[in-house]
Write a protein that holds these residues in place. Structure first.
Motif, PDB file in Angstrom:
ATOM      1  N   GLU A  26      10.111 -44.005 -10.833  1.00 47.95           N
ATOM      2  CA  GLU A  26      10.945 -43.200 -11.728  1.00 47.95           C
ATOM      3  C   GLU A  26      12.381 -43.723 -11.778  1.00 47.95           C
ATOM      4  OE1 GLU A  26       9.684 -39.509  -9.693  1.00 47.95           O
ATOM      5  OE2 GLU A  26       9.448 -38.677 -11.706  1.00 47.95           O
ATOM      6  N   ALA A  27      12.912 -44.115 -10.616  1.00 45.20           N
ATOM      7  CA  ALA A  27      14.260 -44.705 -10.583  1.00 45.20           C
ATOM      8  C   ALA A  27      14.268 -46.028 -11.328  1.00 45.20           C
ATOM      9  CB  ALA A  27      14.717 -44.898  -9.144  1.00 45.20           C
ATOM     10  N   ALA A  28      13.185 -46.797 -11.182  1.00 43.31           N
ATOM     11  CA  ALA A  28      13.075 -48.066 -11.898  1.00 43.31           C
ATOM     12  C   ALA A  28      13.043 -47.829 -13.404  1.00 43.31           C
ATOM     13  CB  ALA A  28      11.816 -48.811 -11.453  1.00 43.31           C
ATOM     14  N   CYS A  29      12.391 -46.745 -13.823  1.00 36.62           N
ATOM     15  CA  CYS A  29      12.332 -46.404 -15.247  1.00 36.62           C
ATOM     16  C   CYS A  29      13.727 -46.138 -15.785  1.00 36.62           C
ATOM     17  CB  CYS A  29      11.427 -45.196 -15.452  1.00 36.62           C
ATOM     18  SG  CYS A  29      11.302 -44.638 -17.166  1.00 36.62           S
ATOM     19  N   ARG A  30      14.521 -45.375 -15.042  1.00 37.63           N
ATOM     20  CA  ARG A  30      15.895 -45.092 -15.484  1.00 37.63           C
ATOM     21  C   ARG A  30      16.723 -46.380 -15.546  1.00 37.63           C
ATOM     22  NH1 ARG A  30      14.899 -40.543 -12.234  1.00 37.63           N
ATOM     23  NH2 ARG A  30      15.838 -41.538 -10.408  1.00 37.63           N
ATOM     24  N   HIS A  31      16.495 -47.277 -14.586  1.00 34.23           N
ATOM     25  CA  HIS A  31      17.206 -48.563 -14.592  1.00 34.23           C
ATOM     26  C   HIS A  31      16.822 -49.368 -15.833  1.00 34.23           C
ATOM     27  CE1 HIS A  31      19.183 -52.120 -12.963  1.00 34.23           C
ATOM     28  NE2 HIS A  31      18.095 -52.817 -13.239  1.00 34.23           N
ATOM     29  N   GLN A  33      15.578 -48.198 -18.698  1.00 31.85           N
ATOM     30  CA  GLN A  33      16.130 -47.521 -19.872  1.00 31.85           C
ATOM     31  C   GLN A  33      17.615 -47.842 -20.043  1.00 31.85           C
ATOM     32  OE1 GLN A  33      14.990 -43.530 -18.594  1.00 31.85           O
ATOM     33  NE2 GLN A  33      13.613 -43.329 -20.354  1.00 31.85           N
ATOM     34  N   GLY A  34      18.362 -47.769 -18.947  1.00 32.88           N
ATOM     35  CA  GLY A  34      19.797 -48.000 -19.019  1.00 32.88           C
ATOM     36  C   GLY A  34      20.148 -49.416 -19.420  1.00 32.88           C
ATOM     37  N   ARG A  35      19.461 -50.390 -18.851  1.00 28.52           N
ATOM     38  CA  ARG A  35      19.749 -51.789 -19.169  1.00 28.52           C
ATOM     39  C   ARG A  35      19.403 -52.102 -20.621  1.00 28.52           C
ATOM     40  NH1 ARG A  35      21.746 -55.065 -18.602  1.00 28.52           N
ATOM     41  NH2 ARG A  35      20.828 -56.886 -17.584  1.00 28.52           N
ATOM     42  N   CYS A  37      19.338 -49.966 -23.081  1.00 31.74           N
ATOM     43  CA  CYS A  37      20.344 -49.299 -23.916  1.00 31.74           C
ATOM     44  C   CYS A  37      21.588 -50.170 -24.030  1.00 31.74           C
ATOM     45  CB  CYS A  37      20.705 -47.933 -23.329  1.00 31.74           C
ATOM     46  SG  CYS A  37      19.529 -46.611 -23.698  1.00 31.74           S
ATOM     47  N   GLN A  38      22.022 -50.754 -22.920  1.00 33.63           N
ATOM     48  CA  GLN A  38      23.186 -51.635 -22.948  1.00 33.63           C
ATOM     49  C   GLN A  38      22.950 -52.832 -23.864  1.00 33.63           C
ATOM     50  OE1 GLN A  38      23.918 -52.738 -18.865  1.00 33.63           O
ATOM     51  NE2 GLN A  38      24.616 -50.700 -18.272  1.00 33.63           N
ATOM     52  N   MET A  39      21.751 -53.382 -23.824  1.00 30.88           N
ATOM     53  CA  MET A  39      21.446 -54.583 -24.606  1.00 30.88           C
ATOM     54  C   MET A  39      21.364 -54.305 -26.107  1.00 30.88           C
ATOM     55  SD  MET A  39      18.522 -56.470 -22.294  1.00 30.88           S
ATOM     56  CE  MET A  39      18.741 -56.766 -20.541  1.00 30.88           C
ATOM     57  N   THR A  40      21.017 -53.075 -26.475  1.00 30.12           N
ATOM     58  CA  THR A  40      20.798 -52.761 -27.892  1.00 30.12           C
ATOM     59  C   THR A  40      21.843 -51.824 -28.479  1.00 30.12           C
ATOM     60  OG1 THR A  40      19.335 -50.916 -27.318  1.00 30.12           O
ATOM     61  CG2 THR A  40      18.298 -53.077 -27.661  1.00 30.12           C
ATOM     62  N   GLY A  41      22.726 -51.279 -27.654  1.00 31.12           N
ATOM     63  CA  GLY A  41      23.721 -50.336 -28.148  1.00 31.12           C
ATOM     64  C   GLY A  41      23.210 -48.920 -28.293  1.00 31.12           C
ATOM     65  N   ALA A  42      22.016 -48.626 -27.765  1.00 31.15           N
ATOM     66  CA  ALA A  42      21.484 -47.260 -27.808  1.00 31.15           C
ATOM     67  C   ALA A  42      22.275 -46.380 -26.849  1.00 31.15           C
ATOM     68  CB  ALA A  42      20.006 -47.261 -27.431  1.00 31.15           C
ATOM     69  N   PHE A  43      22.393 -45.090 -27.167  1.00 33.80           N
ATOM     70  CA  PHE A  43      23.146 -44.187 -26.302  1.00 33.80           C
ATOM     71  C   PHE A  43      22.245 -43.329 -25.415  1.00 33.80           C
ATOM     72  CE2 PHE A  43      22.377 -41.524 -30.036  1.00 33.80           C
ATOM     73  CZ  PHE A  43      22.078 -40.290 -29.482  1.00 33.80           C
ATOM     74  N   VAL A  70       4.201 -35.652 -20.137  1.00 35.47           N
ATOM     75  CA  VAL A  70       5.344 -36.030 -19.303  1.00 35.47           C
ATOM     76  C   VAL A  70       6.376 -36.798 -20.135  1.00 35.47           C
ATOM     77  CG1 VAL A  70       6.126 -37.269 -17.253  1.00 35.47           C
ATOM     78  CG2 VAL A  70       3.868 -36.207 -17.281  1.00 35.47           C
ATOM     79  N   THR A  71       7.646 -36.409 -20.020  1.00 36.47           N
ATOM     80  CA  THR A  71       8.751 -37.098 -20.690  1.00 36.47           C
ATOM     81  C   THR A  71       9.892 -37.292 -19.699  1.00 36.47           C
ATOM     82  OG1 THR A  71       8.240 -36.231 -22.891  1.00 36.47           O
ATOM     83  CG2 THR A  71      10.496 -36.942 -22.511  1.00 36.47           C
ATOM     84  N   GLN A  72      10.522 -38.454 -19.731  1.00 36.87           N
ATOM     85  CA  GLN A  72      11.684 -38.718 -18.891  1.00 36.87           C
ATOM     86  C   GLN A  72      12.843 -39.193 -19.759  1.00 36.87           C
ATOM     87  OE1 GLN A  72      11.135 -40.763 -15.102  1.00 36.87           O
ATOM     88  NE2 GLN A  72      12.970 -41.984 -15.448  1.00 36.87           N
ATOM     89  N   LEU A  73      13.939 -38.440 -19.726  1.00 37.07           N
ATOM     90  CA  LEU A  73      15.152 -38.784 -20.467  1.00 37.07           C
ATOM     91  C   LEU A  73      16.104 -39.566 -19.567  1.00 37.07           C
ATOM     92  CD1 LEU A  73      15.880 -35.422 -22.270  1.00 37.07           C
ATOM     93  CD2 LEU A  73      15.874 -37.613 -23.432  1.00 37.07           C
ATOM     94  N   LEU A  74      16.762 -40.569 -20.136  1.00 33.01           N
ATOM     95  CA  LEU A  74      17.777 -41.285 -19.374  1.00 33.01           C
ATOM     96  C   LEU A  74      18.963 -40.367 -19.102  1.00 33.01           C
ATOM     97  CD1 LEU A  74      19.030 -43.802 -18.109  1.00 33.01           C
ATOM     98  CD2 LEU A  74      19.800 -44.492 -20.406  1.00 33.01           C
TER      99      LEU A  74
END
Length: 266
Positions: A26-31, A33-35, A37-43, A70-74
């Motif tokens: 789950e922590a890896a999923c957030r990582h 998602q975050g990376r 988002c940075q690469m594409t400009g998603a918020f 199941v859903t996981q939001l950044l």
């Protein structure tokens, strides 16, 4: 086309995911998602674990039996209005009866790897309607892109990315490349959430117990770490074994190791 520098950045990201290990999926999923988002400009980004139910007496409905348990939001949604809109969309999936047009995008070529999105696939007039205004514009979402990854015949992993601007072709290529080459990770995430192999969804406490069951911790040590009575922890362990159709920790480990004999029975 992605250049070599962009591909190398994604390869580094893949290595970072592997370093988390299955217990911290789950922590890896957030990582991840975050990376991305940075690469594409998603918020913001979402992850949905989708599973297909068996035939129902009233028919499979417009989603052909597919549900998202199941859903996981950044980034969690703090606004009550926005939270209500998000829950309403999730409710459409859980009921499986109200097929909002944008939700049907996920059903195109189901069972195959695919990218789909709002500006990419929805007609222009849809953006002038109430659904877009009440469920996307209110979040500040100009565009969303989802990547669907089939993990098994009855389970799919979907990552969604949401932006204040329109995603370009390069963004879609980057997301597709980043999420296509990591089936092992999609599978780990689906198992830790109880979507791929469990007979029913896991409770939040069961997920915590499951993560520790995949370590060397004894049931007593798990109880101490989670602040639970030993008897309560044992009840959770028994429930997990039942939901995953295994009899021991070794059976759980076989799921993570990709035991084809067990997976074939899911």
């Amino acid at each position: 086309m992605l250049n070599q520098e962009q591909k190398d950045e994604i390869h580094i990201l893949w290595d970072e995911l592997a370093d988390f290990g299955a217990v911290h999926a789950e922590a890896a999923c957030r990582h991840l998602q975050g990376r991305l988002c940075q690469m594409t400009g998603a918020f913001n980004a979402t992850w949905d674990g989708a599973t297909r139910l068996g035939t129902q007496p009233g028919g499979l409905g417009p989603f052909e039996g597919w549900r998202i348990p199941v859903t996981q939001l950044l980034h969690p949604i703090d606004s009550p209005r926005q939270s209500a809109g998000f829950k309403e969309i999730q409710g459409l999936w859980s009921r499986g009866v109200d097929a909002a047009p944008h939700l049907m995008l996920a059903m195109r070529n189901v069972g195959s790897f695919r990218a789909y999105g709002l500006r990419r696939d929805m007609p222009g007039e849809w953006f002038d309607g109430p659904f877009y205004r009440n469920h996307f514009a209110c979040f500040g979402i100009m565009d969303s892109i989802w990547i669907g990854f089939p993990v098994s015949q009855h389970a799919e992993s979907h990552f969604g990315f949401h932006s204040h601007a329109t995603f370009g072709t390069r963004d879609v290529e980057l997301l597709s490349y980043a999420l296509r080459g990591i089936k092992w990770f999609h599978r780990q995430l689906m198992i830790i959430q109880g979507v791929l192999a469990a007979r029913s969804s896991l409770t939040p406490t069961e997920r915590k117990v499951l993560r520790l069951l995949l370590t060397s911790a004894s049931e007593k040590e798990i109880s101490e770490q989670l602040g639970l009575a030993v008897s309560t922890t044992h009840q959770h362990v028994v429930s997990l074994f039942r939901k995953f159709s295994v009899r021991s920790r070794a059976g759980l480990m076989s799921l993570w190791l990709g035991d084809p004999d067990h997976v074939g029975k899911i």
